[in-house]
Design an enzyme around this catalytic site. Sequence first.
Site, PDB file in Angstrom:
ATOM      1  N   TRP A 101       0.825  -1.215   0.000  1.00 38.19           N
ATOM      2  CA  TRP A 101       0.000   0.000   0.000  1.00 38.19           C
ATOM      3  C   TRP A 101       0.857   1.262   0.000  1.00 38.19           C
ATOM      4  CZ3 TRP A 101      -4.220  -1.218  -2.012  1.00 38.19           C
ATOM      5  CH2 TRP A 101      -4.824  -2.432  -1.723  1.00 38.19           C
ATOM      6  N   ASP A 171      -1.333   6.813   6.228  1.00 39.54           N
ATOM      7  CA  ASP A 171      -2.481   5.971   5.866  1.00 39.54           C
ATOM      8  C   ASP A 171      -2.677   5.027   7.057  1.00 39.54           C
ATOM      9  OD1 ASP A 171      -4.120   3.916   5.007  1.00 39.54           O
ATOM     10  OD2 ASP A 171      -2.927   3.395   3.232  1.00 39.54           O
ATOM     11  N   LYS A 195     -12.213  -1.581   7.774  1.00 38.11           N
ATOM     12  CA  LYS A 195     -11.562  -2.587   8.616  1.00 38.11           C
ATOM     13  C   LYS A 195     -12.025  -2.441  10.063  1.00 38.11           C
ATOM     14  CE  LYS A 195      -8.086  -2.017   5.266  1.00 38.11           C
ATOM     15  NZ  LYS A 195      -8.161  -3.273   4.544  1.00 38.11           N
TER      16      LYS A 195
HETATM   17  N1  PMP Z   1      -4.154   1.257   2.567  1.00 40.49           N
HETATM   18  C1  PMP Z   1      -4.171   0.153   3.332  1.00 40.49           C
HETATM   19  C2  PMP Z   1      -3.295   0.102   4.547  1.00 40.49           C
HETATM   20  C3  PMP Z   1      -5.006  -0.911   3.009  1.00 40.49           C
HETATM   21  O1  PMP Z   1      -5.022  -2.005   3.772  1.00 40.49           O
HETATM   22  C4  PMP Z   1      -5.828  -0.814   1.858  1.00 40.49           C
HETATM   23  C5  PMP Z   1      -6.764  -1.913   1.425  1.00 40.49           C
HETATM   24  N2  PMP Z   1      -7.187  -2.790   2.223  1.00 40.49           N
HETATM   25  C6  PMP Z   1      -5.761   0.340   1.105  1.00 40.49           C
HETATM   26  C7  PMP Z   1      -4.921   1.355   1.482  1.00 40.49           C
HETATM   27  C8  PMP Z   1      -6.625   0.508  -0.120  1.00 40.49           C
HETATM   28  O2  PMP Z   1      -7.906   0.751   0.299  1.00 40.49           O
HETATM   29  P1  PMP Z   1      -9.131   0.951  -0.682  1.00 40.49           P
HETATM   30  O3  PMP Z   1      -9.489  -0.402  -1.178  1.00 40.49           O
HETATM   31  O4  PMP Z   1     -10.177   1.547   0.196  1.00 40.49           O
HETATM   32  O5  PMP Z   1      -8.723   1.850  -1.767  1.00 40.49           O
END
Ligand code: PMP
Length: 422
Positions: A101, A171, A195
């Site tokens: 990520w 994030d 989450k």
């Molecule tokens: N950042 C983290 C730490 C994640 O775990 C995730 C996806 N699970 C994301 C970003 C991407 O999230 P999204 O699917 O809401 O774009």
Amino acid sequence: MGRVYNFSAGPAVLPEEVLKEAADEMLDYKGTGMSVMEMSHRSKAFDDIIKEAEKDIRDLMGIPDNYKVLFLQGGASQQFAAVPMNLMKNKKAAYIITGQWAKKAYQEAQKYGEAVAVASSADKTFSYIPDCSDLDIPEDADYVYICENNTIYGTKYKTLPNTKGHTLVADVSSCFLSEPVDVTKYGVIYGGVQKNVGPAGVVIAIIREDLITDDVLEGTPTMLKWKTQADADSLYNTPPCYGIYICGKVFKWIKKMGGLEAMKAHNEKKAKILYDYLDQSKLFKGTVVPEDRSLMNVPFVTGDAELDKKFVAEATAAGFVNLKGHRTVGGMRASIYNAMPIEGVEKLVEFMKKFERLIRFDRGEISMLHRLLHMISTADLIKNNPDDWRDKLNERSKSKGKVVLVLFAVILVLCLFVRIIT
Ligand code: PMP
């Protein structure tokens, strides 16, 4: 079917209490005669919902007045672009790459300016958090970016990086509201809520006011400019109303549980049960260095892909679902977010122990007699201690260890004695 223990990394388990409340209010929200899903985002009822949600998250996290709380859409991934678009004045930023990520955010930022990777843990499959105490951060970097909890690899920053005065952007998708945070250490905190906080479709961004300006990169879409939503109190366009309503209920649930300190204690207790077992297991092992382990996502492996598959299949059949590791890393991962009860982790560990015993028996590492005796004595213990048999079983394992040691010492002394007299 009853509810399963859901170890999904996200969308993930939500508090049962919240789901039941939402179900009760589904057809008629507080005498409005309609569901929250059906009401106008400009209605008084929804205005109360979003305002109360904001107030509650401010209370929970201790968010200072000079920070805005925005309820956005587009997933956390959309902020990978929004962050550089809103913050890159010098068109330069420092990224710490601790997993997929963070890497995706870094790659997205490269489209808008110079994203500099100042540290990475890619050399060891992201199984640790790099030392961030003295990074080579470019003087003119607009911000330093981290992914605070790495959902896929199961690592978490225990100390925030030394940004050397630069704005910190984090994030926090997979550790949102799992423990207290000092908001003042960040310029921007954002995360997808799917989450720990609510259903997919809502992103919460907590942004220091001086970072919300009209001075954004040329071509920034109206919807990605934070000021657009900040000026409109997250109501520039139709927000994800139902998702925000559920987030509000989760905030209230966390408050009722005792707030973020209590949430941290609850999460530490759960994680300890699982990590303690992994640390002594002869079959499973955790993949992250102990000092950087996440409280939320716990990856583990047997070292044999076929056996991993068998474990996941048998666990699923037993009601422990979504334990398969991320497709890019394999193995297993138990995500144990706020709403996972302690009992869920205890039962998972019991199941893992049983699985381990059977596999070790098949491999000839445990004898038939040993297993038979263990089964008989465990059945007896459960029969005699229906309420606290787990504690008793733990005590017994500890004292058994001591007995084995004493027996070993006695045999050693006897051998020496026989050797001396013969
Ligand atoms: N950042 C983290 C730490 C994640 O775990 C995730 C996806 N699970 C994301 C970003 C991407 O999230 P999204 O699917 O809401 O774009």
